[in-house]
Design a protein around this motif. Structure first.
Motif, PDB file in Angstrom:
ATOM      1  N   GLU A  20       0.832  -1.213   0.000  1.00 20.79           N
ATOM      2  CA  GLU A  20       0.000   0.000   0.000  1.00 20.79           C
ATOM      3  C   GLU A  20       0.866   1.262   0.000  1.00 20.79           C
ATOM      4  O   GLU A  20       0.576   2.225  -0.712  1.00 20.79           O
ATOM      5  N   ALA A  23       2.296   1.770  -3.412  1.00 22.85           N
ATOM      6  CA  ALA A  23       1.272   2.279  -4.334  1.00 22.85           C
ATOM      7  C   ALA A  23       1.036   3.768  -4.101  1.00 22.85           C
ATOM      8  O   ALA A  23       0.918   4.546  -5.063  1.00 22.85           O
ATOM      9  N   LEU A  24       1.001   4.183  -2.845  1.00 19.03           N
ATOM     10  CA  LEU A  24       0.809   5.605  -2.533  1.00 19.03           C
ATOM     11  C   LEU A  24       1.998   6.444  -2.992  1.00 19.03           C
ATOM     12  O   LEU A  24       1.830   7.545  -3.520  1.00 19.03           O
ATOM     13  N   ASN A  26       3.993   5.727  -5.477  1.00 17.02           N
ATOM     14  CA  ASN A  26       3.919   5.791  -6.938  1.00 17.02           C
ATOM     15  C   ASN A  26       2.900   6.824  -7.392  1.00 17.02           C
ATOM     16  O   ASN A  26       3.131   7.558  -8.357  1.00 17.02           O
ATOM     17  N   LYS A  27       1.774   6.902  -6.700  1.00 11.49           N
ATOM     18  CA  LYS A  27       0.769   7.920  -7.023  1.00 11.49           C
ATOM     19  C   LYS A  27       1.320   9.314  -6.761  1.00 11.49           C
ATOM     20  O   LYS A  27       1.104  10.237  -7.538  1.00 11.49           O
ATOM     21  N   LEU A  28       2.043   9.463  -5.669  1.00 14.19           N
ATOM     22  CA  LEU A  28       2.651  10.742  -5.330  1.00 14.19           C
ATOM     23  C   LEU A  28       3.664  11.148  -6.390  1.00 14.19           C
ATOM     24  O   LEU A  28       3.693  12.292  -6.848  1.00 14.19           O
ATOM     25  N   GLN A  29       4.481  10.204  -6.822  1.00 16.87           N
ATOM     26  CA  GLN A  29       5.479  10.476  -7.847  1.00 16.87           C
ATOM     27  C   GLN A  29       4.800  10.892  -9.155  1.00 16.87           C
ATOM     28  O   GLN A  29       5.290  11.787  -9.849  1.00 16.87           O
ATOM     29  N   ALA A  30       3.684  10.281  -9.473  1.00 12.41           N
ATOM     30  CA  ALA A  30       2.977  10.614 -10.714  1.00 12.41           C
ATOM     31  C   ALA A  30       2.432  12.040 -10.687  1.00 12.41           C
ATOM     32  O   ALA A  30       2.236  12.649 -11.742  1.00 12.41           O
ATOM     33  N   LEU A  31       2.213  12.597  -9.505  1.00 14.41           N
ATOM     34  CA  LEU A  31       1.712  13.964  -9.386  1.00 14.41           C
ATOM     35  C   LEU A  31       2.792  15.012  -9.599  1.00 14.41           C
ATOM     36  O   LEU A  31       2.486  16.170  -9.865  1.00 14.41           O
ATOM     37  N   THR A  53       8.796  15.759  -3.402  1.00  7.61           N
ATOM     38  CA  THR A  53       7.441  16.310  -3.311  1.00  7.61           C
ATOM     39  C   THR A  53       7.414  17.497  -2.363  1.00  7.61           C
ATOM     40  O   THR A  53       6.805  18.528  -2.671  1.00  7.61           O
TER      41      THR A  53
END
Length: 95
Positions: A20, A23-24, A26-31, A53
């Motif tokens: 988890e 996954a979080l 990776n989502k942060l990196q995508a932002l 970030t």
């Protein structure tokens, strides 16, 4: 005794699996914008992504502060009564 219950229930509510967290992250990196985020081909520590970030957010805060200051200068100038919103924004972004 009630504090014991609270600590056990709060720790179980805030625990995440490694999957988890990944996954979080990776989502942060995508932002992150492409210019901020390095091109990661191998695994990178989550701490590096979180640090990038935080730096990006700090830069955004500085930009907002600068825009607020410019807006104040424009609004305090003598000739703002005849400015429409589009002209005001254009002046703000040009400085």
């Amino acid at each position: 005794m009630s504090s014991r219950r609270r600590s056990s229930s709060s720790s179980s509510a805030s625990s995440f699996t490694e999957e988890e967290i990944n996954a979080l992250v990776n989502k942060l990196q995508a932002l992150l914008p492409a210019s901020t985020s390095r091109s990661y081909t191998n695994k990178v520590a989550a701490s590096e992504i979180v640090e990038e970030t935080c730096n990006y957010i700090k830069r955004l805060h500085r930009e907002v502060d600068g825009l607020c200051e410019r807006l104040s200068q424009i609004l305090s100038s003598n000739d703002t009564t005849n400015l429409d919103l589009e002209t005001l924004i254009r002046n703000l972004l040009q400085q």
